[in-house]
Design an enzyme around this catalytic site. Sequence first.
Site, mmCIF file in Angstrom:
data_model
loop_
_atom_site.group_PDB
_atom_site.id
_atom_site.type_symbol
_atom_site.label_atom_id
_atom_site.label_comp_id
_atom_site.label_asym_id
_atom_site.label_seq_id
_atom_site.Cartn_x
_atom_site.Cartn_y
_atom_site.Cartn_z
ATOM 1 C CB SER A 16 14.553 59.808 -48.235
ATOM 2 O OG SER A 16 15.304 58.769 -47.674
ATOM 3 C CG HIS A 43 12.640 56.401 -47.717
ATOM 4 N ND1 HIS A 43 13.636 56.722 -48.594
ATOM 5 C CD2 HIS A 43 11.593 55.974 -48.475
ATOM 6 C CE1 HIS A 43 13.220 56.498 -49.844
ATOM 7 N NE2 HIS A 43 11.979 56.046 -49.792
ATOM 8 C CG ASP A 136 11.311 55.714 -53.390
ATOM 9 O OD1 ASP A 136 10.780 55.307 -54.439
ATOM 10 O OD2 ASP A 136 10.840 55.487 -52.253
#
EC number: 3.1.1.61
Lengths: 191, 269
Positions: A16, A43, A136
Amino acid sequence: MEENKIGFKVVIVGGSAGSLEVLMKVLPQLTLMSKFALVFVLHRKSAEDSTLEELIAMKTVIPVKQVEDKTPLLPGFIYVAPSDYHLLFETHHQLSLDTSEKVNYSRPSIDVSFESAAEVYGPQLTGILLSGANSDGTNGLKVIKQQGGTVVIQDPATAEMPFMPRTALENVTPDFVLGVEELLQFINNIK
Amino acid sequence: MVNDRQLEVLINDVYEYHGFDFGGYSRASLKRRVDRLIQLDGFPDFAVFLSKVRSDAAYFKHMVEEITVNVTEMFRDPHFYKILREEILPILATKPFIRFWHAGCATGEEVYSMAILLKEANLLHKSLLYATDINPLVLDTAKKGIFQLRMIKSYSENYMAMGGKNDFSQYYTANYGLAKFSEDLSEKMVFSLHNLVSDGSFNEFDIILCRNVLIYFDKDLQERALQLFDDSLSKLGYLALGTKETIKFSSMQDRYEQIHKEKIWKKIK
Ligand SMILES: C[S@@+](CC[C@H](N)C(=O)[O-])C[C@H]1O[C@@H](n2cnc3c(N)ncnc32)[C@H](O)[C@@H]1O
């Protein structure tokens, strides 16, 4: 799991915020590989941007395949999870896409891809989790571990956003904790 | 988590007991949905879940509603709607009457988006929008045209991104966190249950939209669904799929011409 039918390894890199910087350092030095498929689940903004694929393709000699629904997964190529879809793994080396609810505020979600691939690829799967400000990836790494795969986490000290790798480290015992330079060597040494 | 074998047992039993065939669904997604449902409804294990599915028709209905993925939005992929508006609608406009089929319409946001486009192009009065889904619950929502108000901001951004020029708020009235879309828009809509696996062609259409539905099917079932669309399209009709779906590997592709690089194909033969 159909282990004996599976002839190649799969490496999924999840990241991310702060992960693109890592990739920009690693990608130019990756050598062509024939034994595994390299999949990026990052992401990204939910716009229909193909810019991430283009950016990645510009930085590496490894060919980048466009991911569409039921795209075959082949060793020697890079695949990038498209924006606004979860990336899933079918048996018989096929990718499929899914627009179900976001997971960890994310679609694509790293957990979703890690879990799905772990089910199919078991010990042949390596999950690498990079920098990020979100949690995540942690649950997915747990599943990879349970299924006998390899877990690699970026050393939080080297991550621009240490939260994601740190959360993973608190919950999963990794096989490797690597800085950026070591990560590069790790990938280039996968046989 | 359910394993591969359990999933196949479920698929077989569902077919045997209820006549619904999920055999052509992509396993990776189906597995996630079944896992989610077992968790959501608090079953201690797969066996208990399976016997409930077998024996309880109401629960089976609930299962169908829950394992289908109904996530949708208005003007999803604004660029797609821009092309529809600028390139496809002007061609369809020459017809005396225009028939649309939204296959897998979920809660209807796609259909209302289309109705707005048609209204603005002054074509809605001569259009008919058929919208179908396998899930009766989402069709009820679609019929009402009531959506969450908190989503409206992003819908109106999508609307502007596809080139919408009006004040988006003219299309709905806001009340208690809900946005009810105007009945002028829904007047030409017909909602009905239709299962792409087992139901046949029911009309001839000038354009069929089936977006983000085929991703849940395996290749064989995709091919069958595409065949159904082919049978239901008039000559020179259009087929529109989701941004990551394609007819490229299907046997009908040589009779279709892709519009630029969009996921829109024109039936040329
Ligand atoms: C992700 S939604 C797509 C909604 C909308 N077309 C869009 O792109 O935003 C997928 C829809 O396909 C429906 N569906 C799944 N299987 C189906 C089948 N066999 N026949 C008809 N519809 C089906 C689901 O119920 C769901 O509402």
